[in-house]
Design an enzyme around this catalytic site. Structure first.
Site, PDB file in Angstrom:
ATOM      1  N   LYS A 118       0.914  -1.224   0.019  1.00 25.11           N
ATOM      2  CA  LYS A 118      -0.039   0.110   0.054  1.00 25.11           C
ATOM      3  C   LYS A 118       0.419   1.347  -0.384  1.00 25.11           C
ATOM      4  O   LYS A 118       0.562   2.090  -0.738  1.00 25.11           O
ATOM      5  CB  LYS A 118      -0.766  -0.078   1.591  1.00 25.11           C
ATOM      6  CG  LYS A 118      -1.818  -0.711   1.245  1.00 25.11           C
ATOM      7  CD  LYS A 118      -2.995  -0.275   2.109  1.00 25.11           C
ATOM      8  CE  LYS A 118      -4.525  -1.483   1.557  1.00 25.11           C
ATOM      9  NZ  LYS A 118      -5.789  -1.404   2.370  1.00 25.11           N
ATOM     10  N   LYS A 200      -2.829 -10.378  -7.550  1.00 26.47           N
ATOM     11  CA  LYS A 200      -3.620 -10.708  -6.568  1.00 26.47           C
ATOM     12  C   LYS A 200      -5.137  -9.594  -7.191  1.00 26.47           C
ATOM     13  O   LYS A 200      -4.883  -7.954  -7.210  1.00 26.47           O
ATOM     14  CB  LYS A 200      -3.940 -10.370  -5.126  1.00 26.47           C
ATOM     15  CG  LYS A 200      -4.582 -10.676  -4.068  1.00 26.47           C
ATOM     16  CD  LYS A 200      -4.763  -9.785  -2.518  1.00 26.47           C
ATOM     17  CE  LYS A 200      -4.768  -9.063  -2.261  1.00 26.47           C
ATOM     18  NZ  LYS A 200      -5.611  -7.662  -1.135  1.00 26.47           N
ATOM     19  N   LYS A 203     -10.651  -4.961  -5.205  1.00 24.55           N
ATOM     20  CA  LYS A 203     -11.723  -4.674  -4.884  1.00 24.55           C
ATOM     21  C   LYS A 203     -10.679  -2.691  -5.377  1.00 24.55           C
ATOM     22  O   LYS A 203     -12.337  -2.397  -5.673  1.00 24.55           O
ATOM     23  CB  LYS A 203     -12.821  -4.611  -3.326  1.00 24.55           C
ATOM     24  CG  LYS A 203     -12.055  -4.165  -2.422  1.00 24.55           C
ATOM     25  CD  LYS A 203     -13.251  -3.968  -1.371  1.00 24.55           C
ATOM     26  CE  LYS A 203     -13.223  -4.481  -0.793  1.00 24.55           C
ATOM     27  NZ  LYS A 203     -11.416  -3.593   0.422  1.00 24.55           N
TER      28      LYS A 203
HETATM   29  P1  TYM Z   1      -9.934  -6.402   2.317  1.00 23.80           P
HETATM   30  O1  TYM Z   1     -11.100  -4.943   2.573  1.00 23.80           O
HETATM   31  O2  TYM Z   1      -8.587  -6.339   1.772  1.00 23.80           O
HETATM   32  O3  TYM Z   1     -10.484  -8.222   2.048  1.00 23.80           O
HETATM   33  C1  TYM Z   1     -11.874  -8.541   2.497  1.00 23.80           C
HETATM   34  C2  TYM Z   1     -11.502  -9.441   2.274  1.00 23.80           C
HETATM   35  O4  TYM Z   1     -11.175 -10.492   0.866  1.00 23.80           O
HETATM   36  C3  TYM Z   1      -9.952 -11.391   0.828  1.00 23.80           C
HETATM   37  N1  TYM Z   1     -10.314 -11.342  -0.260  1.00 23.80           N
HETATM   38  C4  TYM Z   1      -9.494 -12.268  -0.953  1.00 23.80           C
HETATM   39  N2  TYM Z   1      -9.530 -13.463  -0.658  1.00 23.80           N
HETATM   40  C5  TYM Z   1      -9.449 -14.291  -1.649  1.00 23.80           C
HETATM   41  N3  TYM Z   1      -9.052 -13.269  -2.914  1.00 23.80           N
HETATM   42  C6  TYM Z   1      -8.233 -12.445  -3.228  1.00 23.80           C
HETATM   43  N4  TYM Z   1      -8.139 -11.488  -4.657  1.00 23.80           N
HETATM   44  C7  TYM Z   1      -9.137 -11.648  -2.088  1.00 23.80           C
HETATM   45  N5  TYM Z   1      -9.064  -9.964  -2.072  1.00 23.80           N
HETATM   46  C8  TYM Z   1      -9.415  -9.659  -0.883  1.00 23.80           C
HETATM   47  C9  TYM Z   1      -9.436 -10.160   2.272  1.00 23.80           C
HETATM   48  O5  TYM Z   1      -8.369 -11.803   2.889  1.00 23.80           O
HETATM   49  C10 TYM Z   1     -10.361 -10.572   3.106  1.00 23.80           C
HETATM   50  O6  TYM Z   1     -10.462 -11.074   4.099  1.00 23.80           O
HETATM   51  N6  TYM Z   1      -7.255  -5.987   6.714  1.00 23.80           N
HETATM   52  C11 TYM Z   1      -8.716  -6.612   6.107  1.00 23.80           C
HETATM   53  C12 TYM Z   1      -9.868  -6.365   6.553  1.00 23.80           C
HETATM   54  C13 TYM Z   1     -10.257  -6.458   8.403  1.00 23.80           C
HETATM   55  C14 TYM Z   1     -10.275  -7.553   8.984  1.00 23.80           C
HETATM   56  C15 TYM Z   1     -10.184  -8.222  10.040  1.00 23.80           C
HETATM   57  C16 TYM Z   1     -10.546  -9.006   8.663  1.00 23.80           C
HETATM   58  C17 TYM Z   1     -10.131  -5.585   9.185  1.00 23.80           C
HETATM   59  N7  TYM Z   1     -10.152  -5.635  10.518  1.00 23.80           N
HETATM   60  C18 TYM Z   1     -10.810  -8.552  11.718  1.00 23.80           C
HETATM   61  C19 TYM Z   1     -10.636  -9.827   9.829  1.00 23.80           C
HETATM   62  C20 TYM Z   1     -10.570  -9.325  11.049  1.00 23.80           C
HETATM   63  C21 TYM Z   1      -8.580  -5.750   4.729  1.00 23.80           C
HETATM   64  O7  TYM Z   1      -8.117  -5.475   4.495  1.00 23.80           O
HETATM   65  O8  TYM Z   1      -9.763  -7.034   4.186  1.00 23.80           O
END
Ligand code: TYM
Length: 340
Positions: A118, A200, A203
């Site tokens: 990032k 990857k 979104k």
């Molecule tokens: P975030 O918002 O980037 O993504 C949300 C969830 O989607 C999964 N993910 C993917 N899985 C498979 N292939 C992909 N290309 C892909 N892109 C995203 C992520 O692994 C995630 O599970 N830090 C976290 C958000 C967060 C969180 C938490 C998660 C904040 N607090 C507490 C679990 C528990 C994040 O940025 O996810």
């Protein structure tokens, strides 16, 4: 919450309300939340505090937060069973994050690959929040004594920090936090970008051809899959190293159909890439249409969405206060006199 749920076991997860919720988020995380919610006490967060580590337009962010909540429900998160929480509605997330940050070394945060990625992408805005982000994520998890955290593979390193911090706090003071286990699916844990299968699917990608958004119309989905980068081969065989684009499509088909990879290979034996692409596009459309219908039927109902957040915050605050009063007592703070 149902009495049949695994006694006292909690799952918790969250998504940042930025960009377009995509098929990667669905197969990596959301789909598993839906499957697991009836087995555990479940808490799902819209992590708005995390989202502002990247610059956001306030009016857009506000819309996104409600839109993401509506998409959770449309994907099958059941408001009667699961607690859905807007992170900023529960001030204890930030409070616990502060306490945990005093147990975290700079070196641990420097090693985080998401911070490195990032910082490269947002080189004009490398703020302190982006650096301490994993501590806030640990706080999200530990605040509710979560046992299981269903996430995609990219969150594994953050989860390890949450585990280390729980253990560190428990041994420095006394047992306080559950030590959470990651739940990372066998297939779909890392869905790759459609145009560049070496990175990857994200979104927040500026190039929308790299991702399938959950709200993309059917013709857009079909076009994006048709144009997905593959290779000049002819047979449909899974090989992540030499044929990453094809492997990504096979893996997506596997996650959405429930077939394992060898079964998908057999299913498409002797067929051309174009057949796989057409069938995959149809499968995605079939999966997303009911989600989109539910989404469109609830997104205008602001009262309904806000009532879910109101109930969610009440449940969450009760649990969060319980943890924070233990934490403050254990670190040595004076307990305030109760208000009359
Ligand atoms: P975030 O918002 O980037 O993504 C949300 C969830 O989607 C999964 N993910 C993917 N899985 C498979 N292939 C992909 N290309 C892909 N892109 C995203 C992520 O692994 C995630 O599970 N830090 C976290 C958000 C967060 C969180 C938490 C998660 C904040 N607090 C507490 C679990 C528990 C994040 O940025 O996810």
């Amino acid at each position: 919450m149902s009495t049949e749920k695994k006694k006292n076991k909690t799952i918790l997860s969250g998504i940042q309300p930025s960009g377009h919720l995509c098929i990667g988020n669905y197969v990596g995380a959301l789909k598993n939340w839906v499957d697991l919610q009836y087995e555990y006490n479940s808490i799902f967060l819209v992590v708005d505090l995390h989202a502002i580590t990247v610059r956001q337009t306030p009016s857009e962010l506000r819309k996104q937060c409600l839109s993401f909540l509506a998409q959770y429900i449309a994907c099958g998160i059941d408001p009667d069973t699961s607690t859905m929480v807007m992170q900023s509605h529960v001030s204890q997330h930030a409070e616990l994050s502060w306490v945990l940050s005093t147990l975290t070394s700079m070196g641990e945060l420097n090693r985080m690959t998401q911070f490195k990625d990032k910082s490269k992408r947002h080189s004009q805005n490398i703020n302190a929040g982006l650096f301490t982000y994993p501590v806030l994520m640990a706080a999200d998890i530990l605040l509710y004594q979560a046992d299981v955290v269903p996430v995609g593979a990219d969150q594994k390193q953050h989860l390890e920090l949450a585990r280390d911090l729980a253990q560190r706090f428990n041994s420095r003071y006394s047992p306080t936090f559950s030590v959470p286990e990651p739940y990372i699916p066998k297939s779909g844990a890392r869905v790759m970008s459609l145009q560049n299968p070496m990175k990857k699917m994200s979104k927040s990608d500026d190039n929308l051809n790299n991702l399938i958004a959950l709200l993309d119309p059917p013709d857009v989905i079909t076009r994006k899959i048709k144009r997905a980068v593959t290779d000049s081969g002819t047979d449909i065989r899974y090989d992540e190293v030499s044929r990453p684009g094809l492997a990504n499509l096979i893996s997506l088909y596997s996650s959405l159909s429930g077939m394992d990879i060898p079964t998908v290979e057999n299913h498409f034996a002797g067929k051309q890439y174009s057949v796989l692409k057409k069938d995959l596009a149809d499968l995605i459309v079939e999966t997303l249409i009911p989600i989109q219908e539910t989404y469109h039927s609830i997104i205008q109902d602001k009262d309904y969405l806000e009532s879910i957040l109101f109930n969610g915050a009440n449940t969450a605050k009760y649990l969060a206060r319980r943890t924070m009063s233990k934490v403050y007592r254990k670190v040595g703070f004076v307990v305030p006199k109760k208000e009359k």
